[in-house]
Every structure is written in C-alpha cells, then in structure tokens.
Design an enzyme around this catalytic site. Structure first.
Site, PDB file in Angstrom:
ATOM      1  N   PRO A 175     -53.945 -36.385 -46.631  1.00 42.23           N
ATOM      2  CA  PRO A 175     -53.019 -35.264 -46.875  1.00 42.23           C
ATOM      3  C   PRO A 175     -51.742 -35.427 -46.049  1.00 42.23           C
ATOM      4  CG  PRO A 175     -55.218 -34.468 -46.309  1.00 42.23           C
ATOM      5  CD  PRO A 175     -55.219 -35.942 -46.081  1.00 42.23           C
ATOM      6  N   GLU A 176     -50.600 -35.206 -46.665  1.00 42.72           N
ATOM      7  CA  GLU A 176     -49.344 -35.192 -45.928  1.00 42.72           C
ATOM      8  C   GLU A 176     -49.013 -33.737 -45.605  1.00 42.72           C
ATOM      9  OE1 GLU A 176     -46.475 -38.140 -47.127  1.00 42.72           O
ATOM     10  OE2 GLU A 176     -48.002 -39.369 -48.085  1.00 42.72           O
ATOM     11  N   LYS A 187     -49.887 -32.724 -39.670  1.00 44.42           N
ATOM     12  CA  LYS A 187     -51.112 -32.949 -40.442  1.00 44.42           C
ATOM     13  C   LYS A 187     -52.312 -32.218 -39.863  1.00 44.42           C
ATOM     14  CE  LYS A 187     -49.511 -37.436 -42.045  1.00 44.42           C
ATOM     15  NZ  LYS A 187     -49.748 -38.887 -42.025  1.00 44.42           N
ATOM     16  N   ARG A 235     -50.542 -50.147 -43.224  1.00 44.18           N
ATOM     17  CA  ARG A 235     -50.358 -49.207 -44.340  1.00 44.18           C
ATOM     18  C   ARG A 235     -49.393 -49.825 -45.335  1.00 44.18           C
ATOM     19  NH1 ARG A 235     -51.566 -43.857 -43.401  1.00 44.18           N
ATOM     20  NH2 ARG A 235     -51.539 -43.805 -45.662  1.00 44.18           N
TER      21      ARG A 235
END
Ligand SMILES: [Zn+2]
Length: 331
Positions: free
Chosen positions: A2-3, A52, A321
């Site tokens: 989730p951002e 977050k 990432r």
C-alpha cells in the site's frame, strides 16, 4: 505494498466506524495477545495515517501502530459506512492491476470531498478488504461478527463493526512518547502537512545526499508515503532521470516533485486510485480509472513505447525494487 493514499483511506474507515466506540481487542492467532490486552475494552479516540503507517489511539493513552508491509490487509465487516468511491465498484480498486471505479471526476467533485455527508453512505451491512486496494465482498449475508479466518493478528470489535488484521509488518502498542519517536523519524506527509516548512525539509534532505533521487523518493525518512508506483510516475512527470544523485537535482525540481506529490496524493486519497495522468478527456479519464493500462505514464510499461516520445520504457532493479522510466524523456 500500500502507498500513502491507501493508508489514509484505511485510517478514515477507522475514523468513521471505530473512533468513539469501546473496542474489544483480541489476537485470534495468539501472537499479539499481550499487546491486545493493553488496549482491550478501551474507547478508540483517534485514527490517523502518517505515510505508510497507521496509528489508532485509545482512551488510556496507548496507541496501536500498524504497518501493513507487503502482505498485510484489513478485513472490515458489519454495519459500516463506505464512501462513493467504494460504493461505485463491486470490483477491486486502488492498486493497479485491478478494476477501478468508473466514477468520473465531476461526480467525485460533486460529492464534495471525503468528509462531506454526501460522499459517505449510511451504515449498511458490508464486508470490505482494505490493503493496497479495496474490495467489497459481494455477499452481504453473513453472521456478525464473522469467524476469524486464517492468522488474524489482531481483531478489533465494537457492537456494530469488526476489523481483522492479517500479515502486517508491524503491529504493536506504543505510548505517546514512542509514537512521537516513530513519527519524528518520518519525512513529511502532504496529507498532514503541506506547509512551506515541510517542503524545506524535503528539499534539504534530498539535496544533502549522493543517493539517486529514484531511491530517495522511496526513503520514508525523506518523504512519507511514496511507493513504487508513485515514485516512477513522479519522476516521469518531472522528466527527471531516476539515477540523478539527490545533491545534483536542481532545487526547483525537488520543490516541483514535492508539490506534485501533494497534488497526486490528494487525488489518490479522494478517488482510491493512483491516478497519475492529468488533463484527460472525460472518456479517457473514465478509461484510466477503470484500468491500470490506461492510468500510468511508465509504471509496469517496460518495453512499451513511451506515451510522449515513443521510446521503449526501461526497467531495472534499484535497491531491489523495480524502477521504470523513459530513457529519452528522462535523460
Ligand atoms: Zn519518452
């Protein structure tokens, strides 16, 4: 993962359905039994997101801190309120490989924003999965409270609503001072503080470092709430090479990135979607809201032609990432 926009939306769900209520707190899985006992039976007094992370306050001065990480999710059920953006879709929304809301910008604006009475329905029986996206369960016919399913780390239960947390990276009880320490380590979150001082903090944090800007944007101590999707999209919108060292990024460009994050996060919180394209026609906007393939400039578009220049979008691992960018537009 989730951002920031998702975590703010989850915090709002708790604000609507749990704040002001006495909450039975348990750990069906057992791993959080001790923490649960510290806040069990107390009234939830606040629900807020910072980047977050989410912080739920209780009337004995303690907080529950939750970081969903990659695998965490909340399942909320009972007589709960949902907003227009959730009601408009029976499918998943939020993260990008999911079918989104088809509400257009006009109807969202007409709803007059998240806190307006118009945008929030009356409580009704519903089940909702909230993580990087939101999904409403189609079956409103369940016994309340539903049995915990799987490894539920913590269950929060009021007379009307229940929330089960599975798979979080962090779930712990903290006091005020400990919460302060956690938040002080985080960079600014535009939903909480879009002031000039916040902008200055980001500018000086970025321009002190040799680290590539593509990595700094995901560093939660520099700026809060940006994940992989927003990182790639913000850099493209700024036409900035992700490998540029922080100290080599012109000050005005860093300010522009921050202001664009203020802008995009607000849209994300309002719509539940990581919409990163502006100035679309109503038809294109509806298309983009409905499908990720039409929603992003570069994210997950490796090998596809850039929407602006036609060069193939590149992808590489940066700090493990995936990073997406246009080698021509972002030279
Ligand atoms: Zn390009």
């Amino acid at each position: 993962m989730p951002e920031g926009h998702s975590v703010h939306r989850i915090a709002r769900q708790f604000a609507r359905n749990f704040v002001g209520h006495a909450v039975r707190v348990s750990s069906p899985q057992g791993r959080f039994a001790e923490g649960a006992s510290l806040i069990d039976g107390h009234v939830m007094t606040d629900a807020r997101a910072v980047g977050k992370q989410m912080f739920l306050a209780f009337d004995n001065g303690l907080w529950l801190r939750v970081h969903l990480g990659i695998y965490g999710a909340w399942d909320v059920a009972g007589e709960i309120t949902t907003d227009d953006t959730i009601r408009s879709t029976r499918g998943r929304m939020g993260q990008t490989n999911q079918r989104g809301t088809v509400l257009d910008e006009t109807s969202l604006n007409d709803a007059a924003g998240e806190d307006s009475i118009h945008s929030i329905g009356a409580p009704r029986k519903a089940r909702l999965r909230m993580s990087e996206g939101e999904k409403e369960n189609d079956d409103p016919d369940f016994a309340f409270p539903p049995e915990p399913v799987g490894a539920v780390r913590v269950r929060l239960l009021t007379e009307a609503a229940v929330a089960d947390l599975r798979g979080p990276t962090a779930c712990e009880v903290l006091d005020d001072a400990q919460v302060r320490t956690v938040i002080d380590r985080l960079g600014p979150d535009p939903e909480l503080d879009a002031s000039e001082a916040a902008e200055e903090r980001v500018v000086s944090a970025v321009r002190r470092k040799q680290t590539p800007i593509g990595q700094l944007l995901m560093d939660q101590s520099v700026v809060s709430g940006i994940g992989n999707v927003y990182r790639a999209e913000l850099l493209f919108r700024a036409r900035l090479n992700p490998h540029t060292p922080g100290k080599a990024v012109p000050e005005e460009t860093v300010r522009g990135l921050w202001r664009d994050w203020v802008h995009l996060l607000a849209i994300g919180v309002r719509t539940g979607q990581m919409m990163t394209m502006d100035n679309l026609s109503p038809a294109d906007y509806a298309k983009a809201m409905a499908s990720r393939d039409d929603r992003h400039w570069v994210y997950k578009r490796e090998g596809l032609p850039c929407r602006v220049c036609g060069t193939n979008i590149a992808m590489q691992l940066l700090a493990s990432r995936k990073l997406y960018w246009c080698p021509y537009c972002q030279k």
